[in-house]
Design an enzyme around this catalytic site. Structure first.
Site, PDB file in Angstrom:
ATOM      1  N   LYS A   1       0.864  -1.146  -0.061  1.00  0.00           N
ATOM      2  CA  LYS A   1      -0.056  -0.391   0.059  1.00  0.00           C
ATOM      3  C   LYS A   1       1.061   1.355  -0.072  1.00  0.00           C
ATOM      4  O   LYS A   1       0.520   2.208  -0.504  1.00  0.00           O
ATOM      5  CB  LYS A   1      -1.024  -0.070   1.244  1.00  0.00           C
ATOM      6  CG  LYS A   1      -2.027  -0.986   1.370  1.00  0.00           C
ATOM      7  CD  LYS A   1      -2.780  -1.193   2.338  1.00  0.00           C
ATOM      8  CE  LYS A   1      -3.923  -2.469   2.225  1.00  0.00           C
ATOM      9  NZ  LYS A   1      -4.356  -2.806   3.599  1.00  0.00           N
TER      10      LYS A   1
ATOM     11  N   GLN B   1      -4.756  -2.580   9.758  1.00  0.00           N
ATOM     12  CA  GLN B   1      -4.546  -3.915   8.979  1.00  0.00           C
ATOM     13  C   GLN B   1      -5.213  -5.018   9.993  1.00  0.00           C
ATOM     14  O   GLN B   1      -4.938  -5.042  11.020  1.00  0.00           O
ATOM     15  CB  GLN B   1      -3.071  -4.015   8.929  1.00  0.00           C
ATOM     16  CG  GLN B   1      -2.957  -5.370   7.725  1.00  0.00           C
ATOM     17  CD  GLN B   1      -3.408  -5.191   6.702  1.00  0.00           C
ATOM     18  OE1 GLN B   1      -3.571  -4.319   5.903  1.00  0.00           O
ATOM     19  NE2 GLN B   1      -3.883  -6.576   6.154  1.00  0.00           N
TER      20      GLN B   1
ATOM     21  N   ASP C   1     -11.054   2.468   4.122  1.00  0.00           N
ATOM     22  CA  ASP C   1     -11.334   1.099   3.901  1.00  0.00           C
ATOM     23  C   ASP C   1     -12.999   1.103   3.577  1.00  0.00           C
ATOM     24  O   ASP C   1     -13.448   0.032   3.026  1.00  0.00           O
ATOM     25  CB  ASP C   1     -11.031  -0.101   5.005  1.00  0.00           C
ATOM     26  CG  ASP C   1      -9.798  -1.144   4.560  1.00  0.00           C
ATOM     27  OD1 ASP C   1      -9.639  -0.920   3.467  1.00  0.00           O
ATOM     28  OD2 ASP C   1      -9.331  -1.571   5.561  1.00  0.00           O
TER      29      ASP C   1
END
Length: 315
Positions: free
Chosen positions: A76, A120, A143
């Site tokens: 990322k 995460q 997200d």
């Protein structure tokens, strides 16, 4: 090894111009190529934001050193470097407490350089992941998995909301759209009931922008084969190796393989990635996403797109 393009012997089996480069050929939907194109478009949008004095920054919170999570987070930040988004990292040890993780979330919420961020997953055992996700500022939820943003998705019947949306479902739709495959009036069968894909992709597909008819199934669904045989598009997100066989797929269907299984390869003496859809299904399909190399790169691209959209809203 499976060929990347399956062949139909009967051209009528193919769904035609919208999916195939030539009649009778099963088209590979290349997520890497589409993601690269999206990144180029994002660079332009980011430059336009900079001209307005608006900077973009993606934050990540990584707890522990799970190899898969470490690689994914590193990827990322590599993506960020490619498009001009600032990287902001929060890293905690495996034994971090709930309070430690909550404090890191607060720091990212309050960091003016952080446009959006992700926590995460998975988090270490004993940590309530939903409680941590709920602490994220919904306006910084890169997200699209905060309860507020999921609620906005449920309520948005007419179109995709302008709040962040889940990256993988968004990536699936974007990948098919960029390959000329419409969901309009299509029968879509989703296999998998997880929140990341299974439960959320149907919300996007059934809004009035897409107008698909969606059936949500899972590995315990009775008569799964019969339900799949009715589908124009199959989205497999069960995480069960090759659970969808050729006899489950009707001629000309589009195959979207999201599930991931790590399988030991005796010949190569290492773990390899297998999807949910048996590669033999490509023989009669009209289009398919490779796994890996299909939906995965699109998920990462949509994370960047969410960050840029958040910045554009603030501007």
């Amino acid at each position: 090894m499976q060929e990347e393009t399956g062949k139909n012997t009967d051209a009528k089996k193919c769904c035609g111009k919208e999916a195939c480069s030539k009649p009778g050929e099963c088209k590979k939907l290349d997520g890497k190529a589409a993601a690269a194109q999206i990144k180029e478009e994002l660079r332009v949008r980011i430059e336009n934001l900079k001209k307005k004095g608006v900077k973009t920054g993606l934050g990540t919170l990584l707890v522990g050193n799970d190899p898969g999570s470490v690689r994914y987070v590193a990827g990322k930040h590599q993506d960020c470097e490619q498009v001009g988004i600032e990287s902001i990292r929060e890293e905690l040890p495996e034994n971090a407490s709930f309070e430690d993780i909550a404090a890191a979330v607060k720091r990212l919420n309050e960091n003016p350089s952080c446009t959006g961020f992700i926590v995460q997953l998975p988090l270490p055992k004993g940590i309530d992941e939903n409680a941590i996700i709920s602490l994220i500022d919904p306006d910084k939820d890169a997200d699209g998995m905060h309860p507020y943003n999921l609620g906005r998705l449920v309520l948005s019947v007419s179109k995709t909301p302008d709040t962040p949306v889940p990256c993988t479902p968004h990536g699936i739709i974007e990948l098919l759209d960029r390959n000329g495959i419409s969901f309009e009036n299509k029968s879509v069968c989703v296999v998998g009931r997880g929140i990341t894909v299974g439960r959320t992709v149907g919300l996007l597909l059934t809004n009035r922008e897409n107008n698909a008819t969606v059936t949500l199934c899972h590995t315990r669904t009775p008569n799964l084969k019969e339900r799949l045989l009715q589908a124009d598009i199959i989205i497999a997100a069960a995480g069960s190796e090759y659970c969808i066989k050729p006899e489950f797929v009707k001629d000309g269907a589009v195959l979207v393989d999201v599930g991931v299984s790590r399988v030991w390869d005796e010949e190569r003496e290492k773990y390899v990635i297998h999807g949910d859809i048996d590669p033999a299904c490509r023989e009669t399909a009209s289009a398919y996403t490779p796994n890996p190399g299909g939906v995965g790169p699109m998920t990462r691209a949509m994370l960047l797109e969410n960050v840029v959209r958040i910045a554009e809203r603030s501007a």
